[in-house]
Design an enzyme around this catalytic site. Structure first.
Site, PDB file in Angstrom:
ATOM      1  N   HIS A 156      63.276  39.080 108.831  1.00  0.00           N
ATOM      2  CA  HIS A 156      62.298  40.175 108.732  1.00  0.00           C
ATOM      3  C   HIS A 156      61.712  40.257 107.323  1.00  0.00           C
ATOM      4  CE1 HIS A 156      64.176  41.626 112.501  1.00  0.00           C
ATOM      5  NE2 HIS A 156      65.307  41.307 111.882  1.00  0.00           N
ATOM      6  N   SER A 277      40.446  30.760  89.008  1.00  0.00           N
ATOM      7  CA  SER A 277      39.455  31.703  89.503  1.00  0.00           C
ATOM      8  C   SER A 277      38.216  31.615  88.617  1.00  0.00           C
ATOM      9  CB  SER A 277      40.047  33.113  89.441  1.00  0.00           C
ATOM     10  OG  SER A 277      39.035  34.068  89.233  1.00  0.00           O
ATOM     11  N   LYS A 283      44.398  33.484  86.664  1.00  0.00           N
ATOM     12  CA  LYS A 283      44.759  33.125  88.035  1.00  0.00           C
ATOM     13  C   LYS A 283      45.129  31.659  88.209  1.00  0.00           C
ATOM     14  CE  LYS A 283      44.662  35.242  91.356  1.00  0.00           C
ATOM     15  NZ  LYS A 283      43.565  35.743  92.202  1.00  0.00           N
ATOM     16  N   GLU A 290      46.808  27.464 101.125  1.00  0.00           N
ATOM     17  CA  GLU A 290      46.002  28.380 101.943  1.00  0.00           C
ATOM     18  C   GLU A 290      45.105  27.604 102.899  1.00  0.00           C
ATOM     19  OE1 GLU A 290      43.976  31.240  99.423  1.00  0.00           O
ATOM     20  OE2 GLU A 290      45.810  31.541  98.285  1.00  0.00           O
TER      21      GLU A 290
END
Ligand code: ARG
Length: 461
Positions: A156, A277, A283, A290
């Site tokens: 979980h 970024s 970043k 992704e």
């Protein structure tokens, strides 16, 4: 470009319809397989005395030239042709005249396309198997270095029990090995030859389908000519296997995205597999992970699209079936590029052992071991579970943890507690005691690693 099927038509095909109908834009990638199939077909025709030896030699030699010339870029596949089959046959006839026109005896594009696609997919699957092997090897390599790296195992997404990082990575090895098994199983079923099914009903010529199947590396000819031209189960099975493989990659990518966040900080992905970024200078984004996660969606989509295309089709061939190719080709391209990025991304990540260990120290993840301690001392597990829960609540209230709670406090919950409890709940111990087959204990992890190495060596391509 004049169609090879013009005889019964009085008007040419409408230009828009022509473009709509054509598949050369995507089936051109099967040119090698189309030529290989045609060579064997010509040889069979000659063996069966349907064409002469000389005719066969001419056809085979010219097909060989076409193959070589496409290979070296001297001959371009004409985008104005309807499909790759028409292109190869048209080119052959352009070169050797009427003899070339004999090649399509006892054959149809329906069995030809079914053949080409099986041959093409068989070749691609060999490459995919190799890539899967490299990916499992990447996991094994990292796992070998992290047998003793302790991290929280989750259920979980809540810290659950301490595990070895190697154990976590070995779970992915198991998944990818199943993927390899699924693909080779699907390939085995796919590996029967449809050529000789002709349009749908077989042929009146004395063909030798066994010879063709054997020469092209198939196990046997398919048993029914209608099934031979209308079956696309092999595409569905492979796309299903590819979809599952992408899902497995995607799950680890999701973990990498979480693990490389500041919140977790368990890993740092290499600069070579991350991007920055355009506005936020700090970043470092896990774009590759992704993208793999994102591309999984389209591989699922292609499977669903083909299932839907096929569901209402009467036997045998229908043009709808031309829609089989783009989806499966894209699934293959997507899976291959994903695997090519995935394996080195895993290999080059830096594991922050300290962060993993710190996370494992928080969250009372050795509570199960404390309950097991009492159970081993004779208390029924359910009672031990309850008392341990109370101890955890007590620790939370008093801002301490199980390792630091004094023995007197433990004894106020149960007289069964003795000083040896601390060794029982030490994280290293919690991990390494779990030597049940497949468990996270050192011995079990080493056994799994050994097995993976063995399996890797035994995969035949
Ligand atoms: N381009 C076609 C396909 O991909 C080849 C088979 C054409 N057969 C036919 N009867 N029109 O399905």
């Amino acid at each position: 470009m004049e169609k090879l099927w013009t005889g019964r038509f009085k008007q040419p095909l409408n230009e828009v319809a022509d473009a709509f109908n054509a598949s050369i834009g995507f089936d051109r990638r099967m040119w090698r397989q189309d030529i290989a199939g045609s060579i064997v077909h010509a040889q069979m025709l000659a063996r069966q005395e349907i064409i002469s030896r000389e005719e066969c030699e001419k056809i085979v030699a010219s097909l060989g030239d076409i193959l070589e010339e496409i290979e070296c870029g001297k001959l371009e596949i004409d985008p104005k042709c309807e499909d790759i089959h028409m292109f190869v046959e048209g080119e052959l006839t352009r070169r050797i005249g009427d003899v070339g026109k004999k090649l399509h005896t006892a054959r149809s594009r329906n069995d030809q396309v079914a053949l080409d696609l099986r041959l093409y997919l068989r070749d691609e699957c060999t490459e995919i198997m190799q890539l899967l092997k490299e990916t499992v090897a990447a996991f094994v390599g990292v796992a070998e270095q992290h047998v003793d790296t302790i991290m929280p195992g989750y259920t979980h997404l809540q810290r659950a029990q301490p595990i070895s990082l190697a154990q976590h990575l070995l779970a992915y090895c198991a998944m990818l090995m199943r993927d390899a098994d699924r693909i080779s199983d699907a390939v085995r079923r796919m590996n029967v030859s449809p050529i000789g099914s002709c349009a749908l009903a077989g042929t009146t010529y004395p063909t030798d389908r066994d010879f063709e199947a054997r020469e092209l590396g198939f196990r046997e000819p398919c048993q029914n000519s209608i099934d031979g031209v209308s079956d696309r189960d092999f595409c569905l099975e492979l796309m299903g296997a590819f979809a599952i493989t992408m899902m497995h990659l995607s799950r680890f990518c999701e973990e990498l995205i979480l693990w490389s966040s500041w919140e977790f900080g368990f890993v740092e992905l290499s600069d070579s597999f991350t991007t920055g970024s355009s506005i936020m200078p700090q970043k470092k984004n896990a774009d590759m992970a992704e993208l793999i996660r994102g591309k999984t969606g389209r591989v699922y989509g292609h499977l669903m699209a083909l299932l839907t295309t096929l569901k209402g089709l009467p036997l045998a061939y229908n043009k709808d079936m031309q829609e089989d190719k783009e989806g499966i080709f894209d699934s293959i391209d997507t899976l291959k590029t994903s695997l090519r990025v995935f394996a080195p991304m895993v290999e080059t990540m830096t594991v922050r052992k300290g962060k993993m260990l710190t996370a494992a120290r928080e969250g009372f993840i050795n509570a199960t071991d404390l309950a097991d301690y009492l159970t081993k001392k004779g208390m029924p597990f359910r009672n031990a579970y309850k008392i341990t829960g109370q101890i955890v609540a007590f620790c939370i209230d008093s801002g301490t943890d199980l390792e630091s709670l004094p023995l007197e406090d433990y004894r106020s919950f149960s007289p069964l507690f003795e000083a040896d409890l601390y060794a029982e709940i030490a994280l290293e111990n919690c991990v390494n005691k779990r030597i049940s087959k497949g468990g996270t204990g050192r011995e079990s992890v080493l056994a799994q690693l050994e097995r993976e190495r063995h399996l890797l060596a035994s995969i035949k391509l």
